[in-house]
Write a protein that holds these residues in place. Sequence first.
Motif, short mmCIF file in Angstrom:
data_model
loop_
_atom_site.label_atom_id
_atom_site.label_comp_id
_atom_site.label_asym_id
_atom_site.label_seq_id
_atom_site.Cartn_x
_atom_site.Cartn_y
_atom_site.Cartn_z
N GLU A 29 -42.82 3.65 -34.72
CA GLU A 29 -41.34 3.61 -34.89
C GLU A 29 -41.12 2.69 -36.10
O GLU A 29 -41.57 1.72 -36.45
CB GLU A 29 -40.56 2.60 -33.76
CG GLU A 29 -38.89 2.97 -34.06
CD GLU A 29 -38.20 2.04 -33.30
OE1 GLU A 29 -36.85 1.77 -33.38
OE2 GLU A 29 -38.65 1.24 -32.27
N ILE A 30 -40.51 3.33 -37.16
CA ILE A 30 -40.04 2.81 -38.37
C ILE A 30 -38.62 2.80 -38.20
O ILE A 30 -37.65 3.63 -38.25
CB ILE A 30 -40.17 3.71 -39.66
CG1 ILE A 30 -41.93 4.03 -39.45
CG2 ILE A 30 -40.01 3.21 -41.01
CD1 ILE A 30 -42.40 5.08 -40.33
N ARG A 31 -37.98 1.35 -38.15
CA ARG A 31 -36.61 1.29 -38.09
C ARG A 31 -36.18 0.73 -39.31
O ARG A 31 -36.48 -0.36 -39.89
CB ARG A 31 -36.58 0.26 -36.70
CG ARG A 31 -35.17 -0.16 -36.46
CD ARG A 31 -34.89 -1.39 -35.32
NE ARG A 31 -35.46 -0.77 -34.32
CZ ARG A 31 -35.54 -1.57 -33.13
NH1 ARG A 31 -35.27 -2.76 -33.12
NH2 ARG A 31 -36.28 -0.84 -31.89
N VAL A 32 -35.12 1.41 -39.85
CA VAL A 32 -34.32 0.95 -40.96
C VAL A 32 -33.19 0.33 -40.89
O VAL A 32 -32.22 1.21 -40.17
CB VAL A 32 -34.41 2.24 -41.99
CG1 VAL A 32 -33.54 1.75 -43.37
CG2 VAL A 32 -35.85 2.36 -42.37
N THR A 33 -32.74 -0.88 -41.22
CA THR A 33 -31.64 -1.46 -40.85
C THR A 33 -31.12 -1.93 -42.34
O THR A 33 -31.89 -3.11 -42.83
CB THR A 33 -31.44 -2.55 -40.07
OG1 THR A 33 -32.12 -1.94 -38.76
CG2 THR A 33 -30.07 -3.16 -39.56
N GLY A 34 -30.30 -1.40 -43.26
CA GLY A 34 -30.04 -2.03 -44.31
C GLY A 34 -31.32 -1.85 -45.15
O GLY A 34 -31.72 -0.56 -45.24
N GLU A 35 -31.74 -2.85 -45.87
CA GLU A 35 -32.96 -2.72 -46.77
C GLU A 35 -34.26 -3.36 -45.98
O GLU A 35 -35.23 -3.63 -46.43
CB GLU A 35 -32.80 -3.32 -48.20
CG GLU A 35 -31.71 -2.79 -48.99
CD GLU A 35 -32.27 -1.38 -49.47
OE1 GLU A 35 -33.56 -0.74 -49.21
OE2 GLU A 35 -31.39 -0.23 -49.74
N ARG A 36 -33.85 -3.51 -44.83
CA ARG A 36 -34.76 -3.97 -43.70
C ARG A 36 -35.68 -2.78 -43.09
O ARG A 36 -35.30 -2.04 -42.50
CB ARG A 36 -34.37 -4.90 -42.72
CG ARG A 36 -35.37 -5.69 -41.83
CD ARG A 36 -35.01 -6.43 -40.76
NE ARG A 36 -35.44 -7.30 -39.89
CZ ARG A 36 -35.22 -8.13 -39.04
NH1 ARG A 36 -33.89 -7.91 -38.54
NH2 ARG A 36 -36.05 -8.68 -38.14
N LEU A 37 -37.00 -3.00 -42.99
CA LEU A 37 -37.97 -2.01 -42.62
C LEU A 37 -38.55 -2.76 -41.21
O LEU A 37 -39.50 -3.43 -41.70
CB LEU A 37 -38.75 -1.26 -43.51
CG LEU A 37 -39.59 -0.05 -42.79
CD1 LEU A 37 -39.83 0.64 -44.14
CD2 LEU A 37 -41.03 -0.41 -42.25
N GLU A 38 -38.46 -2.28 -40.08
CA GLU A 38 -39.45 -2.94 -39.01
C GLU A 38 -40.27 -1.86 -38.58
O GLU A 38 -39.88 -0.78 -38.23
CB GLU A 38 -38.49 -3.55 -37.75
CG GLU A 38 -37.60 -4.54 -38.35
CD GLU A 38 -36.54 -4.92 -37.23
OE1 GLU A 38 -36.79 -5.96 -36.43
OE2 GLU A 38 -35.39 -4.23 -37.20
N LEU A 39 -41.47 -2.15 -38.24
CA LEU A 39 -42.52 -1.25 -37.95
C LEU A 39 -42.79 -1.65 -36.80
O LEU A 39 -43.61 -2.67 -36.36
CB LEU A 39 -43.73 -1.15 -38.74
CG LEU A 39 -44.75 -0.23 -38.45
CD1 LEU A 39 -44.27 1.28 -38.25
CD2 LEU A 39 -45.98 -0.20 -39.57
#
Length: 581
Positions: free
Chosen positions: A391-401
Motif C-alpha cells: 500500500e502506497i499512501r499519499v497524504t500531501g507530500e507524505r508517502l507511507e509504505l
Amino acid sequence: MHKTLRAATGLLAGALLCVAPQSWAAAPPAQVHDVAVADPAYQVLVFSKTTGFRHSSIDDGIAALRDLGTANNFTVDATEDAQAFTTGNLAQYEAIVFLSTTGDVLNDTQQTAMEQYIEDGGGYVGVHAAADTEYDWPFYEGLAGALFHSHPAVQQATVRVEDRAHDATAHLGGSWQRTDEWYNYRINPRSTAHVLASLDESSYSGGNMNGDHPIVWCKDYEGGRAFYTGGGHTDESYADPAFRRQLLGGVRWAAGMTEADCRPETGYRSLFDGTSTSGWKQAGPGGFTLADGTLTSHGGLGMYWYQAEEFTGDYSLKLDWKASGDDNSGVFVGFPASDDPWSAVNNGYEIQIDATDTPDRTTGSVYGFQSADITARDAALNPPGEWNTYEIRVTGERLELFLNGRKINDFTNTDPARSLQQGHIGIQNHGDGDEVAFRNIRVKQSGGTTPPEPPTGEVRGVNGKCLDVDGAQTADGTQIQLWTCNRTDAQTWTIADDDTVKALGKCLDVSGGGTADGTKIQLWTCNGSGAQTWTPQTDGTVRNPQSGKCLDASGGTWNDGTPVHLWTCHTGPNQKWILPQ
C-alpha cells in the motif's frame, strides 16, 4: 511467546524501469501450487468438539489436515477434549483449527486460556461450522468474524475471489465453481475483516446478504491472527485439491509462516482487475505478459503506466506483486505523462522491489532517497515465489509504505521540482532476467483533502491488558492506566497522522511536558505540543520524542488500575504495546 515467524529468506528485488509490447494469453485453470520455501517445523491443534449438529465431514477434515501437515512440515494434534485449552498446553501450538465445532464447547476457564493464547500472538483457523459456535462469548464472535444465521440446501455456487495475494487464495482464479453448504451470517464481516472471497448470490438460491456475501476472510485480532472459510460442509470438500490448498494457506498464515495484508479494505476501485488493460500504456523497451490475471515483466528497461488518469490530491494505491527470484522492479508514483520511462525516475518516486541492493535501493525503499525500516521490512516480507501486497499512501507530500499490512517506510517529499500531489502511476520491467508479477492494482482517493482513516482500536500492553482512561472521564489530567480489555470508548484509541494518540476526543499526554522517570501519563486537550507526540518503535515500545523516554506500565504486577507513566526505555514487557493498524 510460542510464535515462530518464518524468516523471509531470499529477499526480493526491484529498481528502475521496464515494459514493451504486451502478449496476451487466456487465464489457465486454477492450479494448486506448492509452498515456495519450506516452513520450519511447527504444531497445530485441530479441535472438533460439537454440542450441536455434528458434521460427518469432520473425520475427513482431520485426515486432510494431517496429510497437509505431513507434506508441509507441521504436526497435527486432533482432539475433542476441551481440557486441552489451558494456557500451558496451547502455548506449544502456532495455530488452532476449530473444525466445524458447534454449540458451547469451552467453559469460562478454557475461554480465558483461548483469549490469552490469541492475545499472545496465536493463530485461529475457523472452518465452516466454527461460525455456529459460542454465541454467548463476545471474544469468539470477534475472532470468527461473523456467526451463523441460516443456510439453504447444498448446491453449486460461484465464489468470487477478491484477493489473490493471500496464501489461501493465490492458487485460485478470479472465480471458483464449487458445491457446498453456503452459510448466511448474522453480520457482514467486511468492516472488521479483510474479505478474500465472496459468493455471487445470483449463482445459487438462498443467499440473504443483499448481494455482499463474504465467505472467506482474515483479520488481525487482539494481538493474534484469525482466518475463516465457510467451505467444508461436505465430505467431498476435503478431497478437493483447491479447497485443501485453501486450508493450507489459512493454517500457514494463522501460524505466521506467511504474511498478508488482512486489514479491512473498502472503497477501492480497480485500475487492473486481471482482464482489461484499458488505460495502460507501455513506455520504453520490454513489456509485460498478461496471463492468469497477472502482468509479468520481461525485458526492459521500461515502464507500464496508467495514462488514463493523473492522480491529484491524497490517495491510497494498493497492488500485489511477486518476484520469482533475485529480481528487480518497482512501482512509480507522482510523475508527469511521458512515453520516456526515465521521466518517472527523474520526476517521480519509485518504490523499490529488489531485496539485495543497497539500503536506499532495496525492497521497500523510496529508490535513491530513503531506506525502509529493514527490520520491519524483513518481518513482513514473503520470499520469492510468494505474493506480497504494497500500500502506497499519499497524504500531501507524505508517502507511507505498507508491506503486507505493516508500515515499513515514511517519507516526505521536500523537492519543489517533484510533487506527490500530482502525477501518474506505473510498474517497471527492469531488464532481461528480471521477472516480477503484478495483480489487482487498485486505488482509493480521498478528494485531495481528507487522508485515509487513521487506525483505531485497542492499545494492548503487558498481560494482555488495555490502555484505559480511568473511569472513561474526559477531564484534563485523567490518569491513563491498564485495565482488562472491554471494548469500551475508554479503550478505543486513534493513532493519528500527526503522531498523537487520541481517546474520548482528547490526547495521550505527558504531564507538564516532563522528562523525569515516573512522570504521569494523562488525558489532555490536544494542543500540538511535544508532550503529546508518540512514535512506535520496531522493538514494540512507544516513545515520546520530546523526552526520549517510553510509555511504561508502572510496577511489576500490572493488575487492573496500574497507572501508566513515563520511564527510561528498557524494552521490558511493561513497555511493549500492540497498536491498532
